[in-house]
Design a protein around this motif. Structure first.
Motif, PDB file in Angstrom:
ATOM      1  N   SER A 106       0.846  -1.187   0.000  1.00 40.84           N
ATOM      2  CA  SER A 106       0.000   0.000   0.000  1.00 40.84           C
ATOM      3  C   SER A 106       0.882   1.238   0.000  1.00 40.84           C
ATOM      4  CB  SER A 106      -0.915  -0.001   1.230  1.00 40.84           C
ATOM      5  OG  SER A 106      -1.652   1.195   1.309  1.00 40.84           O
ATOM      6  N   MET A 107       0.711   2.092  -1.001  1.00 38.20           N
ATOM      7  CA  MET A 107       1.618   3.213  -1.188  1.00 38.20           C
ATOM      8  C   MET A 107       1.303   4.411  -0.288  1.00 38.20           C
ATOM      9  SD  MET A 107       3.694   1.953  -3.256  1.00 38.20           S
ATOM     10  CE  MET A 107       4.663   3.438  -3.474  1.00 38.20           C
ATOM     11  N   SER A 108       0.026   4.652   0.024  1.00 36.19           N
ATOM     12  CA  SER A 108      -0.334   5.849   0.786  1.00 36.19           C
ATOM     13  C   SER A 108       0.253   5.835   2.193  1.00 36.19           C
ATOM     14  CB  SER A 108      -1.858   5.998   0.862  1.00 36.19           C
ATOM     15  OG  SER A 108      -2.432   4.866   1.510  1.00 36.19           O
ATOM     16  N   ASP A 109       0.214   4.681   2.846  1.00 31.61           N
ATOM     17  CA  ASP A 109       0.747   4.584   4.202  1.00 31.61           C
ATOM     18  C   ASP A 109       2.056   3.803   4.257  1.00 31.61           C
ATOM     19  OD1 ASP A 109      -0.342   2.186   3.521  1.00 31.61           O
ATOM     20  OD2 ASP A 109      -1.798   2.112   5.152  1.00 31.61           O
ATOM     21  N   ARG A 110       2.585   3.425   3.062  1.00 26.49           N
ATOM     22  CA  ARG A 110       3.848   2.698   2.953  1.00 26.49           C
ATOM     23  C   ARG A 110       3.881   1.477   3.886  1.00 26.49           C
ATOM     24  NH1 ARG A 110       7.600   5.346  -0.060  1.00 26.49           N
ATOM     25  NH2 ARG A 110       9.350   4.181   0.848  1.00 26.49           N
ATOM     26  N   LYS A 111       2.901   0.631   3.687  1.00 27.16           N
ATOM     27  CA  LYS A 111       2.799  -0.609   4.442  1.00 27.16           C
ATOM     28  C   LYS A 111       2.750  -1.800   3.493  1.00 27.16           C
ATOM     29  CE  LYS A 111       0.509   1.178   8.587  1.00 27.16           C
ATOM     30  NZ  LYS A 111       1.639   0.894   9.488  1.00 27.16           N
ATOM     31  N   TRP A 112       3.181  -2.941   3.996  1.00 30.19           N
ATOM     32  CA  TRP A 112       3.128  -4.174   3.220  1.00 30.19           C
ATOM     33  C   TRP A 112       2.562  -5.290   4.095  1.00 30.19           C
ATOM     34  CZ3 TRP A 112       5.708  -8.553   4.901  1.00 30.19           C
ATOM     35  CH2 TRP A 112       6.658  -8.361   5.903  1.00 30.19           C
ATOM     36  N   HIS A 113       1.959  -6.268   3.445  1.00 25.58           N
ATOM     37  CA  HIS A 113       1.499  -7.445   4.177  1.00 25.58           C
ATOM     38  C   HIS A 113       1.588  -8.661   3.260  1.00 25.58           C
ATOM     39  CE1 HIS A 113      -0.428  -9.299   7.666  1.00 25.58           C
ATOM     40  NE2 HIS A 113      -0.935 -10.147   6.784  1.00 25.58           N
ATOM     41  N   PHE A 114       2.068  -9.749   3.829  1.00 29.64           N
ATOM     42  CA  PHE A 114       2.200 -11.014   3.114  1.00 29.64           C
ATOM     43  C   PHE A 114       1.244 -12.004   3.754  1.00 29.64           C
ATOM     44  CE2 PHE A 114       4.510 -15.139   2.493  1.00 29.64           C
ATOM     45  CZ  PHE A 114       4.414 -15.185   1.110  1.00 29.64           C
ATOM     46  N   SER A 115       0.240 -12.448   2.996  1.00 26.07           N
ATOM     47  CA  SER A 115      -0.783 -13.355   3.507  1.00 26.07           C
ATOM     48  C   SER A 115      -0.638 -14.726   2.859  1.00 26.07           C
ATOM     49  CB  SER A 115      -2.183 -12.787   3.218  1.00 26.07           C
ATOM     50  OG  SER A 115      -3.192 -13.699   3.613  1.00 26.07           O
TER      51      SER A 115
END
Length: 270
Positions: A106-115
């Motif tokens: 996610s670019m707006s909050d600079r977060k990543w998640h691996f599911s």
């Protein structure tokens, strides 16, 4: 009449519960972006077309070899969903294999998640996820090197599934790491044993302050009162204590998504 009204009320209540459940399910599904069957879905438009094709081909080869779908999706925002919810729903509602995983950025909050889902939950343990992302992929993200980060993701995911299919750990544990850990463990145990022994000896010694060293036993014996005729050693018994060797944590923590599926994974910021 009363009996009829009670039955009607129960049926109506059940209908309301079912309606709410269906509405909640539909809402989660309807707010999930359609992947259009893509393995790489760059909705944030941070990759060139050629980069998308190259990374997509790499992930597709991994899917063909191991029967697990490894997906990549980028978005400008996860909206009202957390990164975990977004990644879980994206994989669940886009008709991917039951076994697989998705990396969401996610670019707006600079977060990543691996599911992860299905067999991928076991293939990608918490330690493995930390190694792939925290120690490698995210370092590219911090420099806004998206192609480098996603290429690293595709390569390491393939390596991980290859190790999993062969019953091996990922990352592989070297002989040096094993023996260095054992040496540290032995040194710590030896140090603790030494300290305990020293404390006990000092404690015992402090109780006998009036005792002085005597080099002989002449003062305590009556001459001719002790005669040793026979001597021998008798082995009575031995005691062996075994303790199980502690195993390293190589499992994956799990949670349940909005669809009721079990997912593993992890995430963070960059």
């Amino acid at each position: 009449m009363n009996k009829f009204m009670k039955i009607t009320s129960v049926i109506f209540a059940l209908f309301l519960i079912m309606s709410v459940s269906v509405t909640a399910f539909a809402t989660a599904e309807d707010t999930t972006p359609d992947s259009d069957g893509l393995i790489v879905n760059d909705m944030a438009d941070i990759l060139t077309d050629d980069e998308e094709i190259e990374i997509g081909n790499s992930l597709y080869d991994t899917m063909e070899k191991y029967g697990m779908t490894i997906v990549l999706v980028t978005t400008d925002s996860t909206g009202e969903k957390t990164p975990e919810q977004y990644a879980d729903d994206y994989y669940d509602y886009n008709d991917y294999y039951n076994d697989g995983a998705v990396l969401m950025v996610s670019m707006s909050d600079r977060k990543w998640h691996f599911s992860t889902k299905g067999k991928a939950v076991d293939a990608f343990s918490d330690n493995t996820i930390e190694y792939i992302f925290d120690e490698n992929v995210v370092e590219y993200f911090k420099d806004d090197d998206w192609y480098g980060g996603f290429s690293c993701y595709a390569q390491m995911a393939d390596q991980c599934l290859n190790a999993y299919s062969n019953g091996e750990e990922y990352p592989p544990v070297s002989a040096f790491d094993v023996w260095s850990k054992r040496a540290i463990y032995f040194a710590v145990c030896l140090g603790i044993a030494f300290i305990i022994t020293l404390i006990v000896m000092l404690s015992v010694k402090s109780k006998y302050k009036n005792v002085r060293f005597n080099s002989g036993a002449d003062d305590y014996m009556v001459n001719g009162s002790f005669r040793l005729k026979d001597s021998y050693d008798a082995f009575l018994y031995s005691t062996v204590t075994r303790a199980p060797k502690p195993k390293e944590n190589n499992s994956s923590s799990t949670h349940t998504s909005s669809s009721g599926s079990t997912h593993g994974g992890g995430g963070g910021s960059f």
